[in-house]
Design an enzyme around this catalytic site. Structure first.
Site, PDB file in Angstrom:
ATOM      1  N   THR A  74      -7.595  -3.123  -9.150  1.00  0.00           N
ATOM      2  CA  THR A  74      -9.005  -3.257  -8.772  1.00  0.00           C
ATOM      3  C   THR A  74      -9.087  -3.890  -7.376  1.00  0.00           C
ATOM      4  OG1 THR A  74      -9.022  -5.451  -9.738  1.00  0.00           O
ATOM      5  CG2 THR A  74      -9.686  -3.637 -11.190  1.00  0.00           C
ATOM      6  N   GLN A  76     -10.172  -6.672  -6.641  1.00  0.00           N
ATOM      7  CA  GLN A  76      -9.784  -8.089  -6.755  1.00  0.00           C
ATOM      8  C   GLN A  76      -8.458  -8.255  -7.491  1.00  0.00           C
ATOM      9  OE1 GLN A  76     -10.785 -10.791  -5.288  1.00  0.00           O
ATOM     10  NE2 GLN A  76     -12.242  -9.572  -4.128  1.00  0.00           N
ATOM     11  N   SER A  77      -7.608  -7.243  -7.418  1.00  0.00           N
ATOM     12  CA  SER A  77      -6.327  -7.302  -8.127  1.00  0.00           C
ATOM     13  C   SER A  77      -5.459  -8.483  -7.670  1.00  0.00           C
ATOM     14  CB  SER A  77      -5.569  -5.986  -7.877  1.00  0.00           C
ATOM     15  OG  SER A  77      -4.220  -6.131  -8.225  1.00  0.00           O
ATOM     16  N   ASN A  78      -5.040  -9.293  -8.629  1.00  0.00           N
ATOM     17  CA  ASN A  78      -4.102 -10.387  -8.327  1.00  0.00           C
ATOM     18  C   ASN A  78      -2.739  -9.840  -7.972  1.00  0.00           C
ATOM     19  OD1 ASN A  78      -5.867 -12.603  -9.005  1.00  0.00           O
ATOM     20  ND2 ASN A  78      -5.664 -11.940 -11.127  1.00  0.00           N
ATOM     21  N   ALA A  80      -2.034  -6.951  -6.586  1.00  0.00           N
ATOM     22  CA  ALA A  80      -2.026  -6.367  -5.236  1.00  0.00           C
ATOM     23  C   ALA A  80      -1.904  -7.474  -4.185  1.00  0.00           C
ATOM     24  CB  ALA A  80      -3.298  -5.546  -5.020  1.00  0.00           C
TER      25      ALA A  80
END
Ligand SMILES: Cc1ncc(COP(=O)(O)O)c(C=O)c1O
Length: 339
Positions: A74, A76-78, A80
């Site tokens: 997403t 807000q992917s942690n 990524a």
């Protein structure tokens, strides 16, 4: 575990061992000993469960000669953001396929990922259905540039990634050996279930006595269970680990809410309450849902999980910042979060 044949490539990235701390006021309130293992402190940018997974994923990438890490998630992917941080730290490139429209201004994890130099390909909801194809396309482009890609699926959810939580469980077993409480239950947030799978394997390999339970925050319980079983079988065949999927995989089900995409006021309330009560920051998308579920479960039956329970805080706090508006409203309401 890392000495299993063939040797498993690993890069040390996490600042470990992570500390264990007792939550004094919540313990008193619940009438048990509630502890937290601070995997949110594995680093600043390299924070949370993702970095433990990346030790093995990036180890494999480097062993294969990769110079570009590709992943998806997403906005807000942690995971990524952690991939972007690791790429910058090791002099690699990061390419992120993120689900959503390009925002007007960067925030939270996305702001950090861009700041760390990651390239972003925005993926529409429709395209997300075929995300494997999008990742394969990105990998082909990297190859066409004469570079070597390594693709990390969402949440680092592979058997290689799960080894990171085998290592976490090993670390916990060593902490217990050196005087930490011999927990009855260890609880962890479950998105894919990869972290829980790693802990379940560590339980068998390193003689942890604690029951390992997961709190699903998005997928339904049956899907998490199936994934955990598959991962444990794959760890056995791929890495020769002497592990079996347990008969019963324990999950505290029913705390997913409307799923990962939306966060309700109650998750934000838990974030505020735990911050004020214990000085610990949870994230609204993952750990607040899981920790809230854990507290609810214990409140309903004080003995359900034993006398000593440890929650593994898997990080993710940067996703808090995009919630500044509802959070500000909540903080300005009177009477909120009295302990
Ligand atoms: C902060 C945080 N906690 C927990 C999880 C869940 O990890 P897993 O996919 O291993 O269940 C994630 C992953 O998406 C996460 O970002």
């Amino acid at each position: 575990m890392v000495t299993a044949a063939p040797p498993v490539p690993r890069v040390e990235l996490a600042y470990v061992p992570t500390p264990l701390g007792r939550l004094e006021r919540l313990s008193r309130e619940l009438g048990i000993e509630l502890w937290v293992k601070r995997d949110d402190l594995t680093g600043l940018l390299e924070t949370g469960n993702k970095i433990r997974k990346l030790e093995f994923l990036v180890g494999e990438a480097l062993a294969a000669g990769a110079d570009t890490l590709i992943t998806c998630g997403t906005l807000q992917s942690n995971c990524a953001r952690a991939v972007a941080a690791v790429a910058a730290r090791l002099g690699l490139r990061a390419v992120l396929a993120l689900k959503g429209e390009p925002p007007e201004t960067y925030d939270g994890n996305l702001l950090l990922a861009r700041l760390l130099g990651a390239e972003v390909r925005y993926v529409s909801d429709g395209e997300w259905e075929g995300i494997d194809g999008v990742l394969a396309d990105l990998a082909a482009r990297v190859r066409a540039d004469g570079r070597v890609p390594y693709v990390i699926p969402e949440s680092g959810a592979t058997v290689t990634g799960a080894l990171g939580y085998v290592a976490c469980g090993q670390e916990l077993a060593q902490q217990i050996e050196h005087g930490a409480p011999d927990f009855d239950t260890v609880a962890v947030t479950a998105f894919s279930g990869g972290s829980q799978a790693g802990l379940l394997m560590a339980r068998q390999l390193f003689g942890l006595r604690a029951e390992i339970i997961g709190v699903p925050v998005a997928w339904e319980a049956a899907r998490v269970r199936t994934y955990i079983r598959e991962l444990i079988a794959a760890a056995r065949s791929r890495y020769g680990l002497g592990v079996e999927a347990p008969e019963e995989i324990r999950l505290l089900d029913g705390y997913q809410g409307p799923g990962r995409a939306s966060v309700r006021a109650e998750e934000l309330e838990i974030v505020v309450r735990v911050a004020r009560l214990e000085g610990i920051l949870l994230d609204p998308v993952y750990t607040a849902k899981a920790f809230g579920g854990l507290l609810d479960h214990i409140r309903r039956d004080r003995r359900a999980l034993g006398e000593r329970v440890c929650f593994i805080h898997t990080g993710g706090i940067f996703s808090l910042f995009p919630f500044r508006r509802p959070l500000s409203r909540l903080l300005d309401e009177s009477g909120l979060v009295e302990s």
